[in-house]
Enzyme design. Structure first.
Site, PDB file in Angstrom:
ATOM      1  N   LYS A 199       0.837  -1.207   0.000  1.00  0.00           N
ATOM      2  CA  LYS A 199       0.000   0.000   0.000  1.00  0.00           C
ATOM      3  C   LYS A 199       0.864   1.246   0.000  1.00  0.00           C
ATOM      4  O   LYS A 199       1.597   1.498   0.951  1.00  0.00           O
ATOM      5  CB  LYS A 199      -0.910   0.050   1.232  1.00  0.00           C
ATOM      6  CG  LYS A 199      -1.900   1.217   1.132  1.00  0.00           C
ATOM      7  CD  LYS A 199      -2.564   1.565   2.438  1.00  0.00           C
ATOM      8  CE  LYS A 199      -1.894   2.669   3.204  1.00  0.00           C
ATOM      9  NZ  LYS A 199      -1.853   3.980   2.526  1.00  0.00           N
ATOM     10  N   GLU A 234      10.343   0.659  10.139  1.00  0.00           N
ATOM     11  CA  GLU A 234      11.325   1.731   9.949  1.00  0.00           C
ATOM     12  C   GLU A 234      10.589   3.021  10.266  1.00  0.00           C
ATOM     13  O   GLU A 234       9.710   3.435   9.516  1.00  0.00           O
ATOM     14  CB  GLU A 234      11.853   1.667   8.509  1.00  0.00           C
ATOM     15  CG  GLU A 234      13.202   2.333   8.356  1.00  0.00           C
ATOM     16  CD  GLU A 234      13.061   3.792   8.014  1.00  0.00           C
ATOM     17  OE1 GLU A 234      13.049   4.613   8.965  1.00  0.00           O
ATOM     18  OE2 GLU A 234      12.947   4.102   6.836  1.00  0.00           O
ATOM     19  N   CYS A 261      13.382  10.571   7.151  1.00  0.00           N
ATOM     20  CA  CYS A 261      13.400  10.021   8.514  1.00  0.00           C
ATOM     21  C   CYS A 261      14.797  10.127   9.128  1.00  0.00           C
ATOM     22  O   CYS A 261      14.939  10.292  10.335  1.00  0.00           O
ATOM     23  CB  CYS A 261      12.924   8.581   8.513  1.00  0.00           C
ATOM     24  SG  CYS A 261      13.695   7.600   7.237  1.00  0.00           S
ATOM     25  N   GLU A 280      10.192  14.804  16.048  1.00  0.00           N
ATOM     26  CA  GLU A 280      10.415  14.789  14.600  1.00  0.00           C
ATOM     27  C   GLU A 280       9.457  15.783  13.927  1.00  0.00           C
ATOM     28  O   GLU A 280       8.234  15.643  14.021  1.00  0.00           O
ATOM     29  CB  GLU A 280      10.165  13.374  14.057  1.00  0.00           C
ATOM     30  CG  GLU A 280      10.479  13.265  12.584  1.00  0.00           C
ATOM     31  CD  GLU A 280      10.273  11.854  12.028  1.00  0.00           C
ATOM     32  OE1 GLU A 280       9.194  11.287  12.228  1.00  0.00           O
ATOM     33  OE2 GLU A 280      11.210  11.345  11.386  1.00  0.00           O
TER      34      GLU A 280
HETATM   35  P1  NDP Z   1       1.941   7.523   8.767  1.00  0.00           P
HETATM   36  O1  NDP Z   1       2.780   6.702   9.650  1.00  0.00           O
HETATM   37  O2  NDP Z   1       0.530   7.785   9.168  1.00  0.00           O
HETATM   38  O3  NDP Z   1       1.867   6.888   7.301  1.00  0.00           O
HETATM   39  C1  NDP Z   1       2.733   5.927   6.766  1.00  0.00           C
HETATM   40  C2  NDP Z   1       1.929   4.881   5.996  1.00  0.00           C
HETATM   41  O4  NDP Z   1       1.070   4.164   6.892  1.00  0.00           O
HETATM   42  C3  NDP Z   1       0.993   5.471   4.957  1.00  0.00           C
HETATM   43  O5  NDP Z   1       0.874   4.596   3.880  1.00  0.00           O
HETATM   44  C4  NDP Z   1      -0.308   5.562   5.734  1.00  0.00           C
HETATM   45  O6  NDP Z   1      -1.438   5.669   4.907  1.00  0.00           O
HETATM   46  C5  NDP Z   1      -0.290   4.276   6.499  1.00  0.00           C
HETATM   47  N1  NDP Z   1      -1.116   4.250   7.707  1.00  0.00           N
HETATM   48  C6  NDP Z   1      -1.641   5.288   8.403  1.00  0.00           C
HETATM   49  N2  NDP Z   1      -2.284   4.831   9.489  1.00  0.00           N
HETATM   50  C7  NDP Z   1      -2.173   3.469   9.480  1.00  0.00           C
HETATM   51  C8  NDP Z   1      -2.613   2.435  10.336  1.00  0.00           C
HETATM   52  N3  NDP Z   1      -3.298   2.683  11.447  1.00  0.00           N
HETATM   53  N4  NDP Z   1      -2.304   1.151  10.036  1.00  0.00           N
HETATM   54  C9  NDP Z   1      -1.589   0.875   8.935  1.00  0.00           C
HETATM   55  N5  NDP Z   1      -1.146   1.813   8.072  1.00  0.00           N
HETATM   56  C10 NDP Z   1      -1.425   3.096   8.345  1.00  0.00           C
HETATM   57  O7  NDP Z   1       2.662   8.870   8.500  1.00  0.00           O
HETATM   58  P2  NDP Z   1       1.989  10.238   8.004  1.00  0.00           P
HETATM   59  O8  NDP Z   1       1.967  10.200   6.546  1.00  0.00           O
HETATM   60  O9  NDP Z   1       0.671  10.481   8.651  1.00  0.00           O
HETATM   61  O10 NDP Z   1       3.009  11.298   8.553  1.00  0.00           O
HETATM   62  C11 NDP Z   1       2.934  11.667   9.931  1.00  0.00           C
HETATM   63  C12 NDP Z   1       4.304  11.868  10.501  1.00  0.00           C
HETATM   64  O11 NDP Z   1       4.998  10.629  10.479  1.00  0.00           O
HETATM   65  C13 NDP Z   1       5.189  12.808   9.693  1.00  0.00           C
HETATM   66  O12 NDP Z   1       4.980  14.114  10.037  1.00  0.00           O
HETATM   67  C14 NDP Z   1       6.557  12.317  10.070  1.00  0.00           C
HETATM   68  O13 NDP Z   1       6.940  12.902  11.286  1.00  0.00           O
HETATM   69  C15 NDP Z   1       6.372  10.831  10.259  1.00  0.00           C
HETATM   70  N6  NDP Z   1       6.769  10.061   9.078  1.00  0.00           N
HETATM   71  C16 NDP Z   1       7.915   9.363   9.134  1.00  0.00           C
HETATM   72  C17 NDP Z   1       8.343   8.669   8.030  1.00  0.00           C
HETATM   73  C18 NDP Z   1       9.601   7.891   8.049  1.00  0.00           C
HETATM   74  O14 NDP Z   1      10.111   7.544   6.983  1.00  0.00           O
HETATM   75  N7  NDP Z   1      10.125   7.558   9.206  1.00  0.00           N
HETATM   76  C19 NDP Z   1       7.617   8.683   6.772  1.00  0.00           C
HETATM   77  C20 NDP Z   1       6.376   9.407   6.830  1.00  0.00           C
HETATM   78  C21 NDP Z   1       6.012  10.068   7.941  1.00  0.00           C
HETATM   79  P3  NDP Z   1      -1.908   7.150   4.450  1.00  0.00           P
HETATM   80  O15 NDP Z   1      -0.776   7.787   3.774  1.00  0.00           O
HETATM   81  O16 NDP Z   1      -2.960   6.875   3.521  1.00  0.00           O
HETATM   82  O17 NDP Z   1      -2.334   7.843   5.696  1.00  0.00           O
END
Ligand code: NDP
Length: 489
Positions: free
Chosen positions: A194, A268, A302, A399
């Site tokens: 996904k 991660e 990240c 973060e």
């Molecule tokens: P999320 O952790 O919400 O999203 C990452 C992925 O998980 C997306 O595909 C998201 O879908 C999906 N997702 C969201 N909720 C669930 C759930 N309950 N169960 C399974 N999958 C889920 O990150 P965000 O995009 O909301 O970003 C929020 C914060 O997270 C950022 O501001 C940043 O600080 C951090 N982040 C860190 C990352 C990293 O690489 N370490 C990458 C991205 C974000 P969808 O996109 O459709 O919500």
């Protein structure tokens, strides 16, 4: 954000002649279905959402919002492909398919780079030079392992796990898909992936490549949707392994849900890396390294070096040079080859960055922002740094995932090691010094998965990546990246 910075559009503020990437040959459908069992099919739920260009808020395409029945169908298709075809295939044959995917990404690299920048806001220079070549390199790397697993695990016999559920974020969409899919396929597993809601396009384009490469139907399935789709994957009883990259919050949720289920997992998660500059470092190079560590991909990284520690004796000089360098960064249209800093990925992320910056100011931090002008439409944030902050400030601890740097000073090696480790995260770090012994000492004592020496944000498929503490579990990349997709006898 100050009003001063929000006044000009793309058309009026060119310091350079625009060098826009051609988009005429890019083929994006108006609406995308789900990629299940080798075909694009409609969802049972008939729900859609728009994916937009964050640089101008224009709609690019309609994307299917997969529900739990769609996820079940994708898992069924992955299971059947696993049992009937993929797990039975000769490993060297599997490797050939993965090589084919790698080569097709290379062939269509320009197209993928443009779509990545359109959908996610990142500068075309970065999509072209980093995201797409690294994605292809990942497939090449793991294709090579497919028939050599006996060498990866000497004296042991590795077997595949089954179906992997993979959930990826929006900051490196194609690259994260490659990090997940390539090792899973090389070890004989099938996948349901996904992509993030705001950046689904390159994963859907990758589905076209999977078709073109004649990968057997069901080996790779791509289901688009939001958090609910992700939750349906995590909870699905017929998935054997979850691979997730994203926020620590969702990572903790996943651990809770799969506890006791026997599913394998890799997480991660977030980071708040310390980038440490010693007084004996080559200062000009270090300043470039700081820029790269925090402003690369708008800080949506990240492993970004979002905490800068500068030795007190050189702090004034480094901060002055850094501010000068920030002024030269070109912010604007992601499709312009001059652009250094593109658009913030989404409105939600922009609001998060703005609220953290407000918080930093209210906690007493001294803010400096580059005086660039920002386009009227779309989501933008100027390069920003905070000084006069301490370990307890939230902008130092949490973060932000944007172009915001928190700067502190230190006097001794012990002091900076203890400051660098004073965080719930442990993903990455950087050390700048001319002294090899100091480099080894500091990097050994910082509790983080990756430490860069006199450089930052360097990636290679052969090098493992992953975190300690709240930055996650398991490693991706390198031989280590194979471990989490196999069982060992
Ligand atoms: P999320 O952790 O919400 O999203 C990452 C992925 O998980 C997306 O595909 C998201 O879908 C999906 N997702 C969201 N909720 C669930 C759930 N309950 N169960 C399974 N999958 C889920 O990150 P965000 O995009 O909301 O970003 C929020 C914060 O997270 C950022 O501001 C940043 O600080 C951090 N982040 C860190 C990352 C990293 O690489 N370490 C990458 C991205 C974000 P969808 O996109 O459709 O919500």
């Amino acid at each position: 954000m100050s009003k001063k910075t929000r006044k000009l559009s793309f058309d009026t503020d060119w310091k350079f002649s625009p060098a826009l990437e051609n988009t005429e040959y890019i083929d994006i459908k108006k609406r995308y279905g789900l990629f299940i069992n080798g075909k694009f099919i409609p969802s049972k739920g008939k729900k859609f959402f728009d994916t937009i260009n964050p640089a101008n808020e224009d709609k690019i395409a309609e994307i299917t919002d997969a529900n739990s029945s769609d996820v079940s169908l994708a898992v069924q298709s992955a299971r059947s492909a696993y049992e009937k075809v993929w797990s039975k295939m000769n490993p060297s044959e599997r490797g050939k398919y993965i090589f084919r995917i790698a080569r097709l990404i290379q062939e269509r690299a320009r197209e993928f780079a443009v779509i990545e920048s359109l959908d996610g806001g990142k500068p075309i220079r970065e999509s072209k030079q980093v995201d797409i070549p690294l994605a292809s390199a990942h497939f090449f790397y793991y294709a090579g392992w497919a028939d050599k697993l006996n060498y990866a695990f000497p004296g042991r016999s590795a077997h595949s796990l089954g179906v992997a559920g993979q959930i990826i974020p929006w900051n490196f969409p194609l690259l994260m898909a490659a990090w997940k899919i390539a090792p899973a396929l090389a070890t004989g597993n099938t996948v349901v992936l996904k992509p993030a809601e705001t950046t689904p396009l390159t994963a859907l384009k990758l589905a076209e490549i999977i078709q073109e490469a004649d990968v057997p139907p069901g080996v790779v399935n791509i289901v688009t949707g939001g958090g609910a789709t992700g939750r349906a994957i995590v909870k699905h009883p017929d998935i054997d392994k979850i691979a997730f990259t994203g926020s620590t919050e969702v990572g903790k949720y996943i651990m809770d849900v799969i506890a006791g289920s026997g599913k394998k997992y890799t997480l991660e998660l977030g980071g708040k890396a310390a980038n440490i500059i010693f007084e004996d470092a080559a200062i000009n190079q270090a300043v470039e390294g700081i820029v790269d560590s925090i402003f690369f991909n708008q800080g949506h990284v990240c492993c970004a070096g979002s905490r800068l520690y500068v030795q007190e004796s050189i702090a004034q000089e480094v901060i002055r040079k850094l501010k000068d360098r920030m002024e030269t960064l070109v912010i604007g249209n992601p499709l312009d080859k001059n652009t250094d800093i593109g658009a913030i990925n989404s409105k939600m992320q922009l609001e998060k960055i703005c609220s953290y910056v407000d918080l930093g100011k209210s906690e007493g931090g001294a803010i400096h922002q580059s005086s660039c002008s920002l386009p009227e439409k779309g989501y933008w944030y100027p390069p920003t740094l905070f000084t006069d902050v301490s370990q307890s400030h939230r902008v130092v601890q949490e973060e932000i995932f944007g172009p915001v740097l928190a700067v502190q000073t230190f006097r001794t090696v012990d002091e900076v090691i203890s400051k660098a480790n004073n965080t719930p995260y442990g993903l990455s770090g950087g050390v700048w010094t001319e002294k090899g012994s100091k480099l080894f000492q500091v990097s050994k004592e910082i509790r983080a998965g990756v430490i860069w020496a006199n450089s930052f944000n360097k990636f290679d498929p052969g090098s493992p990546f992953g975190g300690y503490k709240e930055s996650g579990m398991g490693r991706e990349g390198g031989v280590e990246g194979l471990y989490s997709y196999v069982g060992l006898d």
